[in-house]
Write a protein that holds these residues in place. Structure first.
Motif, PDB file in Angstrom:
ATOM      1  N   ILE A  51       0.845  -1.204   0.000  1.00  8.94           N
ATOM      2  CA  ILE A  51       0.000   0.000   0.000  1.00  8.94           C
ATOM      3  C   ILE A  51       0.878   1.251   0.000  1.00  8.94           C
ATOM      4  O   ILE A  51       0.621   2.216  -0.731  1.00  8.94           O
ATOM      5  CB  ILE A  51      -0.951  -0.009   1.216  1.00  8.94           C
ATOM      6  N   ALA A  52       1.950   1.237   0.799  1.00  6.18           N
ATOM      7  CA  ALA A  52       2.871   2.389   0.839  1.00  6.18           C
ATOM      8  C   ALA A  52       3.515   2.596  -0.523  1.00  6.18           C
ATOM      9  O   ALA A  52       3.684   3.735  -0.976  1.00  6.18           O
ATOM     10  CB  ALA A  52       3.943   2.149   1.902  1.00  6.18           C
ATOM     11  N   ARG A  53       3.872   1.500  -1.170  1.00  4.82           N
ATOM     12  CA  ARG A  53       4.499   1.586  -2.499  1.00  4.82           C
ATOM     13  C   ARG A  53       3.556   2.239  -3.503  1.00  4.82           C
ATOM     14  O   ARG A  53       3.988   2.998  -4.385  1.00  4.82           O
ATOM     15  CB  ARG A  53       4.880   0.172  -2.961  1.00  4.82           C
ATOM     16  N   ALA A  54       2.262   1.955  -3.388  1.00  2.00           N
ATOM     17  CA  ALA A  54       1.283   2.554  -4.300  1.00  2.00           C
ATOM     18  C   ALA A  54       0.996   4.008  -3.924  1.00  2.00           C
ATOM     19  O   ALA A  54       0.842   4.869  -4.797  1.00  2.00           O
ATOM     20  CB  ALA A  54      -0.007   1.742  -4.277  1.00  2.00           C
ATOM     21  N   MET A  55       0.964   4.294  -2.614  1.00  2.00           N
ATOM     22  CA  MET A  55       0.613   5.659  -2.173  1.00  2.00           C
ATOM     23  C   MET A  55       1.717   6.666  -2.472  1.00  2.00           C
ATOM     24  O   MET A  55       1.431   7.835  -2.762  1.00  2.00           O
ATOM     25  CB  MET A  55       0.300   5.655  -0.670  1.00  2.00           C
ATOM     26  N   ILE A  56       2.980   6.244  -2.405  1.00  2.00           N
ATOM     27  CA  ILE A  56       4.076   7.183  -2.652  1.00  2.00           C
ATOM     28  C   ILE A  56       4.062   7.700  -4.089  1.00  2.00           C
ATOM     29  O   ILE A  56       4.598   8.763  -4.396  1.00  2.00           O
ATOM     30  CB  ILE A  56       5.439   6.524  -2.328  1.00  2.00           C
ATOM     31  N   LYS A  57       3.388   6.975  -4.922  1.00  2.00           N
ATOM     32  CA  LYS A  57       3.283   7.344  -6.334  1.00  2.00           C
ATOM     33  C   LYS A  57       2.367   8.559  -6.525  1.00  2.00           C
ATOM     34  O   LYS A  57       2.406   9.220  -7.567  1.00  2.00           O
ATOM     35  CB  LYS A  57       2.754   6.132  -7.111  1.00  2.00           C
ATOM     36  N   LYS A  58       1.518   8.817  -5.519  1.00  2.00           N
ATOM     37  CA  LYS A  58       0.504   9.874  -5.614  1.00  2.00           C
ATOM     38  C   LYS A  58      -0.303   9.723  -6.906  1.00  2.00           C
ATOM     39  O   LYS A  58      -0.409  10.659  -7.723  1.00  2.00           O
ATOM     40  CB  LYS A  58       1.154  11.271  -5.581  1.00  2.00           C
ATOM     41  N   PRO A  59      -0.897   8.555  -7.105  1.00  2.00           N
ATOM     42  CA  PRO A  59      -1.590   8.313  -8.369  1.00  2.00           C
ATOM     43  C   PRO A  59      -2.923   9.054  -8.441  1.00  2.00           C
ATOM     44  O   PRO A  59      -3.481   9.445  -7.408  1.00  2.00           O
ATOM     45  CB  PRO A  59      -1.820   6.796  -8.332  1.00  2.00           C
ATOM     46  N   LYS A  60      -3.405   9.232  -9.640  1.00  2.00           N
ATOM     47  CA  LYS A  60      -4.734   9.812  -9.816  1.00  2.00           C
ATOM     48  C   LYS A  60      -5.824   8.764  -9.607  1.00  2.00           C
ATOM     49  O   LYS A  60      -6.965   9.106  -9.283  1.00  2.00           O
ATOM     50  CB  LYS A  60      -4.857  10.434 -11.216  1.00  2.00           C
TER      51      LYS A  60
END
Length: 581
Positions: A487-496
């Motif tokens: 989840i952290a790996r996905a959140m750091i991306k700041k995706p739309k």
């Protein structure tokens, strides 16, 4: 197929020529030695003084030594050049195959097993590398020695040399049999190698489950069966060699005996000298040995052909998800997602039922959308269509009003963060794994993302903190810890757009609530899709989709669905009953 693989030899022609010339030089030097030896025999038989004989023998001896050294240099040149050519060939081919596989869609990967792709990328290409190397050596050396030895033999005794022609039809028949029966045998053998790799891969990945259920004996039996099948198929393929070699050696010895017999008669009649018989026999041996060598090389080529077809099959696979012409690259992505009459099945050419049927909904930018439903109802399949991991069979999937099929794939996937059902972590430190989401992320950004995903606490408890090394797949972490890192790996991306596919199933409800709070505070402008089994995971979502049997059976927020949707009510009541008990 040859044309397809031939391009990987481009630019290697000069080295191949050097290799061939080195082999020819070695062959000529090797075949010149018997003639020089014959000159010594003749000199010894002629009445000359001991001093003259000694001087001549020394002269010819040094000449033979010189030829041997030149032949050695030629051989070493060939060994080096052929090794470099074959290595570069394999390097180029392996890179292209890997690049092709890395561009495969999920549907393409489903066509091949992981074990089969691994075998093709390693074992099959290594076999082709050996075929290239041995071809530059044996397929040059063999014919070169064969031709030169035949010319030398004809010069000594044309009549006796003609007897070697009886070998040609036999060799042709043997070669035909090798190519006819050897090729399919080796094709089956490579599939058996795939099976062994599959069994080993499954066993190693699932070792904890195997031990937990005390199934070691079962896995050993499974591996033994796969290994035994490979051994049997290998024995069948080797049976060709077992059959061919005795026949070749029988002919070999018969021709040698016949040569000495005819040579003795010719010497008795004064047609040949005794020394010539020995030299002629040496050339005959060279001819026969090279015929045997060429036959064995053809057997190797049969296996190489089987491997080549498997590799070319990968290269020729049409990738079904590719960038369109004039691909759309968004300048200011917002994160709006819309499904319009979408239907989907994994194999569009099959006549089976659709996994998803007539799906339509719209998620506005910044909304949190929950998706609930029974196991196997199509929830994961639905969200997999957004980043084009698969393509819809019918209908349209729109992101910011543009069909995802018109997007540049890289641009589309860069604006989407995904946490899949299966938590995948890679060998490396925790920090390196988080940077998969944003490769230039600072340490402060990594810490912030991990705090939002409720992972910072357990990371700091590790011996080396963020520099703690993770084993393959993160085996040294619990299921909940792996989920939080993903989840952290996905959140750091700041995706739309953020897709969470049952990604908090191993996290306790209190921690899950804190993670949801971070979505509202840290990802205000991100459209979030949460697939969950627990109603509590999606209760606060702006909109909830109720999916059943591949169809949307209800859309609304929690309060609306709890009043109007029977499926949602049933899921909620069942879970509440479990909590109360």
């Amino acid at each position: 197929m040859l044309k397809k693989l031939g391009k990987y030899m481009k630019g290697l022609g000069f080295l191949s020529l050097i290799s061939a010339l080195g082999m020819i030089i070695e062959a000529v030097c090797e075949l010149a030695l018997p003639s020089l030896a014959n000159n010594i025999y003749e000199t010894v038989n002629v009445a000359t003084s001991p001093e003259q004989t000694k001087a001549y023998v020394l002269k010819m001896g040094f000449g033979m030594l010189g030829l041997a050294v030149i032949g050695l240099c030629g051989g070493l040149t060939t060994m080096k050049a052929s090794a470099v050519v074959s290595q570069r060939f394999a390097f180029r081919l392996r890179n292209d195959v890997y690049r092709k596989i890395s561009n495969f869609s999920f549907r393409n990967i489903d066509k091949f097993s992981t074990a089969s792709l691994t075998t093709r990328l390693t074992n099959d290409i290594t076999m082709l590398q050996q075929v290239v190397m041995m071809s530059l050596r044996i397929l040059v050396r063999g014919p070169a020695l064969l031709i030169v030895a035949a010319v030398m033999a004809v010069r000594i005794n044309p009549k006796m040399s003609a007897t070697l022609l009886i070998m040609l039809p036999i060799i042709i028949v043997i070669v035909a049999l090798i190519m006819k029966f050897g090729f399919p045998m080796f094709q089956k053998m490579q599939k058996k190698v795939d099976n062994v790799n599959r069994v080993v891969q499954e066993n190693l990945i699932g070792m904890r489950v195997v031990k937990a259920f005390v199934r070691e004996d079962h896995e050993k039996d499974k591996f033994h069966k796969a290994s035994d099948d490979l051994a049997k198929q290998g024995a069948m393929a080797s049976g060709l060699i077992v059959t061919v070699m005795p026949v070749m050696m029988l002919l070999f010895n018969a021709v040698i005996v016949f040569t000495y017999y005819k040579g003795a008669l010719s010497a008795n009649e004064g047609v040949m000298q005794v020394g010539q018989i020995s030299v002629f026999a040496s050339y005959v041996v060279q001819i026969l040995l090279n015929l045997v060598m060429i036959s064995m090389m053809l057997l190797q080529l049969a296996r190489g052909k089987a491997c080549a077809e498997r590799v070319v099959e990968v290269l020729d696979t049409e990738i079904d998800i590719v960038n369109p012409e004039n691909a759309f690259v968004p300048t200011e992505p917002k994160g709006e997602v819309e499904f319009k009459n979408v239907s989907f099945k994994y194999d569009p050419e099959s006549h089976g039922d659709n996994i998803l049927e007539n799906i339509s909904f719209k998620a506005k930018p910044g909304q949190i959308v929950g998706i609930v439903g029974g196991t196997g109802c199509g929830k994961s399949s639905l969200v997999n269509l957004i980043p084009r991991l698969y393509d819809a069979t019918q209908g349209e999937v729109l992101v910011d009003g543009v069909d995802v099929k018109k997007y540049d794939l890289k641009a589309l996937r860069e604006m989407i963060g995904v946490v899949l059902q299966k938590n995948v972590l890679f060998s490396g430190t925790i920090e390196e794994n988080i940077r998969w989401g944003k490769k230039d992320a600072t340490h402060e950004e990594i810490v912030a993302a991990c705090k939002a995903a409720q992972a910072d606490g357990f990371i700091n408890e590790q011996p080396d903190g963020y520099n703690t090394y993770l084993a393959q797949g993160g085996l040294n972490l619990s299921g909940g810890q792996k989920q939080r890192l993903c989840i952290a790996r996905a959140m750091i991306k700041k995706p739309k757009i953020l897709i969470l596919d049952d990604s908090t199933s191993a996290v306790d409800t209190a921690t899950e609530a804190k993670i949801r709070e971070s979505f509202y505070s840290d990802l205000k402008d991100t459209t979030v899709f949460i697939i969950a089994q627990r109603i509590s995971s999606v209760k606060d979502a702006d909109e909830i989709l109720v999916v059943d049997d591949g169809k949307i059976k209800g859309i609304g927020n929690h309060d609306e669905l709890i009043k109007t949707n029977e499926i949602y009510q049933e899921i909620y009541n069942t879970q509440q009953k479990g909590v109360l008990e």
